[in-house]
Write a protein that holds these residues in place. Structure first.
Motif, mmCIF file in Angstrom:
data_model
loop_
_atom_site.group_PDB
_atom_site.id
_atom_site.type_symbol
_atom_site.label_atom_id
_atom_site.label_comp_id
_atom_site.label_asym_id
_atom_site.label_seq_id
_atom_site.Cartn_x
_atom_site.Cartn_y
_atom_site.Cartn_z
ATOM 1 N N UNK A 142 89.757 -21.221 48.834
ATOM 2 C CA UNK A 142 88.528 -20.426 48.927
ATOM 3 C C UNK A 142 87.813 -20.427 47.583
ATOM 4 N N UNK A 143 86.590 -19.903 47.601
ATOM 5 C CA UNK A 143 85.810 -19.910 46.362
ATOM 6 C C UNK A 143 84.872 -18.709 46.326
ATOM 7 N N UNK A 144 84.469 -18.369 45.107
ATOM 8 C CA UNK A 144 83.437 -17.342 44.931
ATOM 9 C C UNK A 144 82.432 -17.898 43.932
ATOM 10 N N UNK A 145 81.161 -17.878 44.306
ATOM 11 C CA UNK A 145 80.122 -18.412 43.423
ATOM 12 C C UNK A 145 79.324 -17.232 42.883
ATOM 13 N N UNK A 146 79.161 -17.212 41.569
ATOM 14 C CA UNK A 146 78.465 -16.083 40.926
ATOM 15 C C UNK A 146 77.417 -16.612 39.940
ATOM 16 N N UNK A 147 76.517 -15.715 39.538
ATOM 17 C CA UNK A 147 75.553 -16.045 38.493
ATOM 18 C C UNK A 147 75.984 -15.362 37.216
ATOM 19 N N UNK A 148 75.979 -16.107 36.104
ATOM 20 C CA UNK A 148 76.314 -15.488 34.815
ATOM 21 C C UNK A 148 75.141 -15.676 33.855
ATOM 22 N N UNK A 149 74.987 -14.774 32.868
ATOM 23 C CA UNK A 149 73.863 -14.890 31.939
ATOM 24 C C UNK A 149 73.846 -16.247 31.237
ATOM 25 N N UNK A 150 72.626 -16.805 31.108
ATOM 26 C CA UNK A 150 72.466 -18.113 30.484
ATOM 27 C C UNK A 150 71.185 -18.058 29.653
ATOM 28 N N UNK A 151 71.286 -18.448 28.379
ATOM 29 C CA UNK A 151 70.149 -18.256 27.466
ATOM 30 C C UNK A 151 68.912 -19.011 27.941
ATOM 31 N N UNK A 152 69.072 -20.192 28.499
ATOM 32 C CA UNK A 152 67.931 -21.026 28.889
ATOM 33 C C UNK A 152 67.467 -20.715 30.315
ATOM 34 N N UNK A 153 68.381 -20.701 31.267
ATOM 35 C CA UNK A 153 68.022 -20.527 32.680
ATOM 36 C C UNK A 153 68.019 -19.063 33.136
ATOM 37 N N UNK A 154 68.335 -18.129 32.253
ATOM 38 C CA UNK A 154 68.414 -16.723 32.663
ATOM 39 C C UNK A 154 69.753 -16.432 33.322
ATOM 40 N N UNK A 155 70.004 -17.117 34.434
ATOM 41 C CA UNK A 155 71.310 -17.057 35.096
ATOM 42 C C UNK A 155 71.751 -18.486 35.366
ATOM 43 N N UNK A 156 73.061 -18.715 35.360
ATOM 44 C CA UNK A 156 73.567 -20.043 35.714
ATOM 45 C C UNK A 156 74.658 -19.882 36.766
ATOM 46 N N UNK A 157 74.798 -20.919 37.588
ATOM 47 C CA UNK A 157 75.761 -20.882 38.695
ATOM 48 C C UNK A 157 77.168 -21.226 38.186
ATOM 49 N N UNK A 158 78.136 -20.377 38.526
ATOM 50 C CA UNK A 158 79.537 -20.630 38.176
ATOM 51 C C UNK A 158 80.376 -20.479 39.446
ATOM 52 N N UNK A 159 81.320 -21.420 39.642
ATOM 53 C CA UNK A 159 82.192 -21.339 40.823
ATOM 54 C C UNK A 159 83.615 -20.993 40.392
ATOM 55 N N UNK A 160 84.182 -19.996 41.047
ATOM 56 C CA UNK A 160 85.576 -19.631 40.801
ATOM 57 C C UNK A 160 86.341 -20.070 42.052
#
Ligand code: MCA
Ligand code: AMP
Length: 507
Positions: free
Chosen positions: A430-448
């Motif tokens: 299984x997976x969980x996809x979240x947004x984390x703070x990113x200086x350029x894009x504001x938020x970036x996609x991260x998959x756990x």
């Protein structure tokens, strides 16, 4: 003679009699296209579409490079009574297949480089005609346009007729087509033109893509309605924008534009003669707003909108543009804050669900009456999915999202859609996809990601496995392999906990 067609008439009005006035200053070709030439071409494109058998209400889907020819296709489709359906150029074949099967367009216009790949996908979806537009303004559509009759009698279209469908990702992973009427588009752009004081003397730096609301209905429609001109760039490039600033008056962008421009040494000098910088599509950090003000002396005007509603609120043109807020409801737009559980209206100042009503609101989701009923109340209020409050001075603050949405560089990514693809890959439990703070894009996609019992997972195999399935901007910037996802006692994955744990991963 445009008067029979509600939107086209309003896009044309300001430039009638000013045929030689410049509309597009095309950076790619180095040419300037006058209003007269632009609309003559749009009429020829309308003739081509009618020749191809397009009937009023038929959809014209387009996934093509940002070009003058694509803008002509937009206006030509409206003139021909069609429904314009632009698609992000980053979408892959499988993603496109869904949109084509759902919307069943009569015509698809694509990049010549994608023609071979898209032919069978379009045939499967019953598309009658495929045309092309290339990044150098070549292609079968421009060729046919050049051979077509120069005058076209606009097809009669009433305010409530559809002018466009724009897809917006759904929480279930299935995108929904927001149906936008002639009236909704025209009324909102007219309001914004006045609110932001656009005139024929404006020169707008246009570096946004034209397959979304911001670049198409905000930037382009306002320019047409004001009769002003656009410096038309194929995409964002900080140095090019700085070069053009002394010749321009205004720019619209997502927050990433402003973050990147602030890295340029000559910004203060270049921005001197500008009158307006607008930001939207994602939250502009108060810090970016303040730094911009300190460097350029300009307060960025932040506004708030959605695909379903066009623009809802804006900071004032005259008056305080308050950092961290999205300003006031636009004239004609009502905004209320409700209890997300009960839908009851909340007292002033409390945080709740933002709901909006007005002529700008869409007509519902394409062939999804249940989804429409869930989000668009019978009394006309649209439930935005954004959480916010109105402060004592009337400024609207967006404090979060009720919907599970990541906004990366102004593009929306629905975690569920990415999770479904990851979960299909071999070795994934299984997976969980979240947004984390990113200086350029504001938020970036991260998959756990959690591997299947006994399986060994390499983050790179997840990244490779997603290639060709999802547009690049939706793909995780980082994949983390873990033993288990945090859950509450009900068994629900705790994304908040993951967001907190990985908050500094990419910043
Ligand atoms: C590009 N990449 C991204 C993004 N853009 N990754 C995450 N988020 C993004 N937004 C990836 C590419 O896939 C590529 O990855 C690498 O970054 C470089 O690509 P490139 O095309 O060179 O990127 P760029 O030109 O620097 O683009 C960044 C950008 C662009 C200028 C911020 O994303 C952009 O124009 N965003 C505006 C979106 C927009 O118009 N939104 C309005 C939606 P790789 O190297 O791995 O292949 S309308 C809306 O939201 C509402 C209605 C509203 O209120 O306006
Ligand atoms: P879309 O689905 O592309 O129409 O994106 C609309 C969403 O973008 C809204 O529902 C908000 O969550 C977000 N958005 C747009 N403008 C702003 C803004 N100025 N500040 C915060 N969020 C914004």
């Amino acid at each position: 003679m445009y008067s029979a067609n509600y939107l086209a008439n309003r896009l044309r009005k300001a430039s009638l009699g000013r045929e030689d006035a410049p509309f597009l200053r095309n950076h790619q070709t180095g040419e300037t296209v006058s209003y007269g030439a632009f609309f003559a071409n749009a009429e020829r494109v309308a003739s081509v579409l009618a020749q191809a058998g397009l009937k009023p209400g038929d959809r014209v889907a387009v996934q093509a490079p940002k070009t003058q020819a694509m803008l002509e296709l937009y206006v030509g489709t409206v003139l021909a009574g069609g429904v314009f359906l632009p698609l992000n150029t980053a979408y892959t074949g499988p993603e496109l297949s869904y949109f084509l099967k759902d919307a069943k367009p009569h015509v698809l216009v694509c990049d010549p480089e994608k023609l071979d790949e898209l032919k069978s996908i379009a045939a499967d979806a019953g598309v009658a005609e495929i045309l092309t537009i290339g990044s150098d303004e070549s292609g079968s559509l421009p060729n046919l346009r050049d051979g077509a009759e120069p005058e076209f009698d606009p097809v009669v279209r009433a305010p409530e007729d559809l002018a466009a469908i724009l897809y917006t990702s759904g929480t279930t992973g299935r995108s929904k087509g927001a149906m936008l009427t002639h009236k909704a588009l025209a009324s909102n752009s007219e309001t914004l033109k006045d609110y932001w004081q656009f005139t024929k003397d404006d020169v707008l730096i246009h570096a946004l893509p034209i397959f979304h609301t911001h670049g198409l209905f905000v930037a382009t429609n306002i320019s047409l309605m004001a009769g002003s001109s656009c410096i038309f760039l194929a995409g964002f490039d900080a140095a090019t924008i700085l070069d053009y600033m002394p010749k321009a008056t205004s720019m619209m962008g997502v927050p990433t534009f402003y973050v990147r421009l602030l890295e340029q040494d000559d910004l203060a000098e270049a921005a001197k003669g500008m009158r307006l910088f607008v930001s939207g599509s994602a939250p502009l950090l108060a810090e970016t707003h303040d730094r911009w003000n300190a460097v350029t002396g300009h307060a960025i005007l932040e506004r708030y909108g959605m695909t379903e509603t066009n623009m809802n609120t804006s900071n004032p043109y005259d008056g305080e543009r308050r950092a961290g807020t999205v300003g006031f409801p636009l004239p004609g737009v009502e905004l209320i804050v409700t209890d997300p559980e009960t839908g009851a209206k909340l007292p002033d100042g409390e945080i709740g669900m933002l709901e909006v009503r007005g002529p700008n609101v869409f007509a519902g989701y394409w062939q999804m009456p249940e989804k429409t009923a869930e989000e668009l109340r019978e009394n006309g209020f649209f439930i935005t999915g954004d959480l916010g409050r109105v402060d004592e001075d009337g400024y609207v603050h967006i404090v979060g999202r009720g919907k599970d949405l990541i906004i990366s560089g102004g593009y929306n990514v629905y975690p569920k859609e990415v999770e479904l693809e990851i979960d299909e890959l071999p070795g994934v439990d299984e997976s969980a996809v979240i947004g984390v703070p990113h200086a350029d894009f504001g938020e970036a996609v991260v998959a756990v990601v959690v591997p299947e019992k006994g399986a060994r997972l390499d983050p790179d195999t997840i990244t490779t496995g997603l290639t060709g399935k999802l547009a690049r901007f939706k793909q995780p910037k980082r994949v983390l392999v873990v033993d288990a996802l945090p859950r509450n006692t009900m068994g629900k994955v705790q994304k908040k906990q993951l967001r907190e744990e990985y908050a500094r991963l990419l910043s």
